[in-house]
Design a protein around this motif. Structure first.
Motif, PDB file in Angstrom:
ATOM      1  N   PHE A  19       0.997  -5.109  -8.451  1.00  0.00           N
ATOM      2  CA  PHE A  19      -0.993  -4.891  -9.188  1.00  0.00           C
ATOM      3  C   PHE A  19      -0.961  -3.694 -10.370  1.00  0.00           C
ATOM      4  N   ARG A  20      -1.163  -4.510 -11.775  1.00  0.00           N
ATOM      5  CA  ARG A  20      -1.354  -3.478 -12.562  1.00  0.00           C
ATOM      6  C   ARG A  20      -2.542  -3.134 -13.113  1.00  0.00           C
ATOM      7  N   ASN A  21      -3.609  -1.976 -12.993  1.00  0.00           N
ATOM      8  CA  ASN A  21      -4.501  -2.110 -13.480  1.00  0.00           C
ATOM      9  C   ASN A  21      -5.073  -2.095 -14.819  1.00  0.00           C
ATOM     10  N   GLU A  22      -4.923  -3.143 -15.641  1.00  0.00           N
ATOM     11  CA  GLU A  22      -3.919  -3.305 -17.880  1.00  0.00           C
ATOM     12  C   GLU A  22      -5.136  -4.032 -17.386  1.00  0.00           C
ATOM     13  N   GLY A  23      -4.593  -4.478 -19.588  1.00  0.00           N
ATOM     14  CA  GLY A  23      -5.108  -5.979 -19.839  1.00  0.00           C
ATOM     15  C   GLY A  23      -4.823  -7.165 -18.758  1.00  0.00           C
ATOM     16  N   ALA A  24      -5.189  -8.008 -19.549  1.00  0.00           N
ATOM     17  CA  ALA A  24      -4.663 -10.049 -18.946  1.00  0.00           C
ATOM     18  C   ALA A  24      -4.776 -10.448 -20.683  1.00  0.00           C
ATOM     19  N   LEU A  72       0.860  -1.305  -0.232  1.00  0.00           N
ATOM     20  CA  LEU A  72      -0.553  -0.147  -0.147  1.00  0.00           C
ATOM     21  C   LEU A  72       0.816   1.376   0.464  1.00  0.00           C
ATOM     22  N   GLN A  73       0.410   2.283  -1.149  1.00  0.00           N
ATOM     23  CA  GLN A  73       1.437   3.003  -1.223  1.00  0.00           C
ATOM     24  C   GLN A  73       0.927   4.780  -1.324  1.00  0.00           C
ATOM     25  N   VAL A  74       1.581   5.409  -0.672  1.00  0.00           N
ATOM     26  CA  VAL A  74       0.833   7.171  -0.782  1.00  0.00           C
ATOM     27  C   VAL A  74       0.711   7.711  -2.574  1.00  0.00           C
ATOM     28  N   MET A  75       2.085   7.090  -3.061  1.00  0.00           N
ATOM     29  CA  MET A  75       1.797   7.677  -4.367  1.00  0.00           C
ATOM     30  C   MET A  75       2.012   6.289  -5.385  1.00  0.00           C
ATOM     31  N   HIS A  76       1.873   6.357  -6.452  1.00  0.00           N
ATOM     32  CA  HIS A  76       2.541   4.977  -7.412  1.00  0.00           C
ATOM     33  C   HIS A  76       4.008   5.598  -8.034  1.00  0.00           C
ATOM     34  N   GLY A  77       4.778   4.869  -7.851  1.00  0.00           N
ATOM     35  CA  GLY A  77       6.353   4.642  -9.342  1.00  0.00           C
ATOM     36  C   GLY A  77       6.402   3.731  -8.986  1.00  0.00           C
ATOM     37  N   GLY A  78       7.713   3.813  -9.749  1.00  0.00           N
ATOM     38  CA  GLY A  78       8.826   3.107  -9.846  1.00  0.00           C
ATOM     39  C   GLY A  78       8.741   1.761 -10.971  1.00  0.00           C
ATOM     40  N   ALA A  79       7.693   2.155 -11.879  1.00  0.00           N
ATOM     41  CA  ALA A  79       6.520   2.105 -13.558  1.00  0.00           C
ATOM     42  C   ALA A  79       5.745   2.675 -13.920  1.00  0.00           C
ATOM     43  N   THR A  80       5.388   2.746 -15.146  1.00  0.00           N
ATOM     44  CA  THR A  80       4.623   3.164 -16.329  1.00  0.00           C
ATOM     45  C   THR A  80       3.537   2.107 -15.851  1.00  0.00           C
ATOM     46  N   ARG A  91      -0.612   1.414 -14.664  1.00  0.00           N
ATOM     47  CA  ARG A  91      -1.545   2.036 -14.277  1.00  0.00           C
ATOM     48  C   ARG A  91      -2.178   1.829 -13.291  1.00  0.00           C
ATOM     49  N   PRO A  92      -2.221   2.087 -11.650  1.00  0.00           N
ATOM     50  CA  PRO A  92      -2.558   1.278 -10.829  1.00  0.00           C
ATOM     51  C   PRO A  92      -3.737   0.968 -10.342  1.00  0.00           C
ATOM     52  N   PHE A  93      -3.636   0.447  -9.520  1.00  0.00           N
ATOM     53  CA  PHE A  93      -5.404   0.494  -9.051  1.00  0.00           C
ATOM     54  C   PHE A  93      -5.547   1.226  -7.091  1.00  0.00           C
ATOM     55  N   LYS A  94      -6.584   1.444  -7.125  1.00  0.00           N
ATOM     56  CA  LYS A  94      -6.235   2.308  -6.075  1.00  0.00           C
ATOM     57  C   LYS A  94      -7.809   1.801  -5.178  1.00  0.00           C
ATOM     58  N   THR A  95      -6.935   2.365  -3.819  1.00  0.00           N
ATOM     59  CA  THR A  95      -7.734   2.198  -2.207  1.00  0.00           C
ATOM     60  C   THR A  95      -8.535   3.195  -2.066  1.00  0.00           C
ATOM     61  N   LEU A  96      -8.392   3.221   0.067  1.00  0.00           N
ATOM     62  CA  LEU A  96      -9.154   3.645   0.331  1.00  0.00           C
ATOM     63  C   LEU A  96      -9.068   3.699   1.896  1.00  0.00           C
ATOM     64  N   MET A 108      -7.488   8.552   3.492  1.00  0.00           N
ATOM     65  CA  MET A 108      -6.943   8.718   2.228  1.00  0.00           C
ATOM     66  C   MET A 108      -7.372   8.210   1.155  1.00  0.00           C
ATOM     67  N   GLU A 109      -6.179   8.326  -0.085  1.00  0.00           N
ATOM     68  CA  GLU A 109      -6.290   7.305  -1.016  1.00  0.00           C
ATOM     69  C   GLU A 109      -5.032   6.841  -1.065  1.00  0.00           C
ATOM     70  N   LEU A 110      -4.907   5.261  -1.542  1.00  0.00           N
ATOM     71  CA  LEU A 110      -4.023   5.058  -1.770  1.00  0.00           C
ATOM     72  C   LEU A 110      -3.932   4.175  -2.985  1.00  0.00           C
ATOM     73  N   PHE A 111      -2.638   3.541  -3.362  1.00  0.00           N
ATOM     74  CA  PHE A 111      -2.233   2.975  -4.481  1.00  0.00           C
ATOM     75  C   PHE A 111      -1.811   1.197  -3.942  1.00  0.00           C
ATOM     76  N   LEU A 112      -2.443   0.389  -5.258  1.00  0.00           N
ATOM     77  CA  LEU A 112      -2.145  -1.292  -4.862  1.00  0.00           C
ATOM     78  C   LEU A 112      -0.181  -0.610  -5.622  1.00  0.00           C
ATOM     79  N   ARG A 113       0.429  -1.258  -4.817  1.00  0.00           N
ATOM     80  CA  ARG A 113       1.852  -1.295  -5.731  1.00  0.00           C
ATOM     81  C   ARG A 113       2.129  -1.617  -7.381  1.00  0.00           C
ATOM     82  N   ILE A 114       2.867  -0.625  -7.907  1.00  0.00           N
ATOM     83  CA  ILE A 114       2.746  -1.073  -9.155  1.00  0.00           C
ATOM     84  C   ILE A 114       3.979  -2.016  -9.253  1.00  0.00           C
ATOM     85  N   ALA A 115       5.650  -1.211  -8.338  1.00  0.00           N
ATOM     86  CA  ALA A 115       6.957  -1.756  -8.397  1.00  0.00           C
ATOM     87  C   ALA A 115       7.177  -1.234  -7.055  1.00  0.00           C
ATOM     88  N   PRO A 116       8.100  -1.936  -6.567  1.00  0.00           N
ATOM     89  CA  PRO A 116       8.813  -1.709  -5.574  1.00  0.00           C
ATOM     90  C   PRO A 116      10.118  -1.176  -5.325  1.00  0.00           C
TER      91      PRO A 116
END
Length: 503
Positions: free
Chosen positions: A261-266, A210-218, A220-225, A231-239
């Motif tokens: 977790f990346r909110n993209e196609g499968a 759970l991260q305050v802002m997403h980064g480390g990769a380009t 689209r993140p998943f959002k949660t609360l 506050m809004e949080l993001f599931l990690r897209i990269a460490p």
């Protein structure tokens, strides 16, 4: 006042016949005072231990050794005075059980015939023998039900579809040896990865999901609360940004095996939730990290196949040994489109090429992204042998050091195997001033609607200002590594991939 109604329960008559009959058997077991789901059953040995201990017995031989074993009934043949069953335990080991009238008695034999179905777990106690056909068996003097299966197993001559296998992996693991083998392959690979890192004095850490802002990769993140922090949080897209903080702090060789977790196609090589390994090596660069990555892959191959040549599920072989080919990204693009393309080629030039190729162009793509999309288009299905594709556009790699000799590029490679990207590696950008400029550019893209652009992480930039040593870094998909080792799609290498709910 009207009475409240409880939720409707399934009516027994509405159930398919097989399910109804098994429920009736369960009820009958309970009615006679027995337990269809006891807390334990007799078990003195595993099926595997029995097989290992009795490897070369003669035909029709009695050992005089009594054991209690347990397993799932996967075959059952009932005759008048002698019943046969095949028991299987979780690792796939099978053993025959024989129940005879003179050993267990008429009442116990009749209960076996009437109450036990394929899929049930049972315990059988008796002497270890070989049958008249030489089959290692337990000649039962007693048996007990361990767990009643209320659903029949799939018929052997009607294999489950991939969708059903993915959705009901628990059944897949019961009936298909390949599924059990794949499930046991992952921990072997994980152990190999950790052993390779340990031998090189890398330290394993854990960073936030759970991260305050997403980064480390380009991406689209998943959002949660967060209710606690409102506050809004993001599931990690990269460490990456946290692992770099570790390097700043003096953990010079660091790695993490994590869930991203990346909110993209499968598709066959992408999953919204996936396992990844990232590592950073102080005083390394994209060349040293390429050597490390090759060693990780080759050591994993040795761990699961005993060779750098792995055999895929369809019988094809892939040679992961030796040193691997290297090629420049823009050389491969030029070769694929039949004209020279360079890091200085303009957006309009690239757009003309893409249009000729019949590509659909996203108006949000920047110049470097368009070049990469053209590369993916012209090399599709070709990069099967391991290859490091080196030298990526600077505008798509905001966390990477500029190429030391070629303007417009960064020192980044992507490792391709079997046509998909397996890993990516870098000479890391360590100049905090340039890093701020790059992330500011990313934030401007985000403001224009780019949902994959990185955010401006002030704490990460502050960490960089404490000085990060020259560093090489890499990320590799663990699920994709299993794809390279087995030739399977990503949904088969993940035990429980994300699937849409059933209608």
């Amino acid at each position: 006042m009207s009475e409240s109604k409880s939720p409707a329960l399934p009516v027994e008559d509405d159930l398919p016949e097989q399910l109804r009959i098994r429920r009736e058997k369960r009820a009958a077991i309970m009615e006679r005072g027995a337990d269809a789901y006891p807390v334990s059953v007799p078990r003195t040995s595993t099926l595997k231990a029995i097989r290992d201990a009795h490897t070369e017995l003669p035909v029709d031989h009695a050992t005089g050794i009594t054991e209690s074993v347990a397993g799932r009934v996967i075959f059952k043949r009932d005759t008048g005075k002698l019943c046969f069953a095949t028991l299987r335990e979780g690792d796939g080991t099978e053993l025959q059980a024989m129940l005879s009238l003179d050993k267990v008695g008429e009442e116990a034999l009749n209960r076996w015939k009437s109450e036990i179905d394929l899929g049930d777990h049972v315990s059988v106690t008796g002497e270890v023998i070989t049958s008249k056909r030489g089959e290692l068996s337990i000649l039962a003097n007693d048996w007990a039900l361990g767990s009643k299966s209320l659903r029949p197993l799939p018929v052997e001559h009607k294999p489950m579809s991939e969708e059903t296998r993915v959705r009901m992996r628990y059944v897949d693991l019961i009936v298909r040896p390949e599924a059990r083998s794949n499930a046991r392959l992952r921990p072997q690979v994980m152990k190999s990865l950790r052993d390779t890192f340990s031998a090189r004095d890398f330290i394993e850490v854990e960073t936030p999901m759970l991260q305050v802002m997403h980064g480390g990769a380009t991406a689209r993140p998943f959002k949660t609360l967060s209710n606690a922090y409102d506050m809004e949080l993001f599931l990690r897209i990269a460490p990456e940004l946290f692992l770099k903080r570790c390097v700043v702090g003096g953990i010079d060789r660091v790695f993490e095996i994590n869930r991203n977790f990346r909110n993209e196609g499968a598709d066959s090589s992408h999953s919204p939730e996936f396992a990844m390994i990232e590592s950073y090596e102080a005083y390394g660069d994209w060349n040293t990290i390429a050597d490390l990555t090759r060693t990780l892959v080759q050591d994993a191959a040795m761990a699961v196949a005993g060779s750098h040549i792995v055999t895929h599920h369809d019988g094809r072989q892939l040679d992961l040994g030796g040193t691997w080919r290297e090629a420049n990204l823009f050389d491969l693009i030029s070769e694929g489109v039949g004209q020279e393309v360079t890091p200085q080629s303009s957006y309009d030039e690239l757009k003309t090429i893409a249009t000729k190729l019949g590509m659909k162009i996203d108006p949000k793509w920047i110049t470097g992204k368009l070049a990469e999309e053209i590369f993916e288009h012209v090399t599709e299905g070709q990069l099967n042998e391991p290859i490091f594709v080196k030298g990526y556009p600077v505008d798509t790699s905001p966390l990477v050091r500029a190429h030391r000799t070629i303007p417009g590029l960064v020192e980044k490679w992507d490792l391709y195997v079997e046509g998909f990207e397996l890993a990516t590696g870098y000479s890391e950008l360590i100049d905090p001033v340039v890093q701020r400029e790059r992330l500011t550019e990313q934030s401007l893209l985000a403001a224009k609607g780019d949902l994959e652009a990185m955010q401006l992480d002030e704490d990460f930039l502050r960490a960089m200002e404490y000085a990060m040593p020259p560093t090489g870094g890499m990320g590799m998909g663990v699920d994709r590594l299993l794809m390279a080792l087995t030739g399977l799609g990503i949904r088969e290498t993940i035990l429980f991939p994300l699937v849409k709910p059933e209608e």
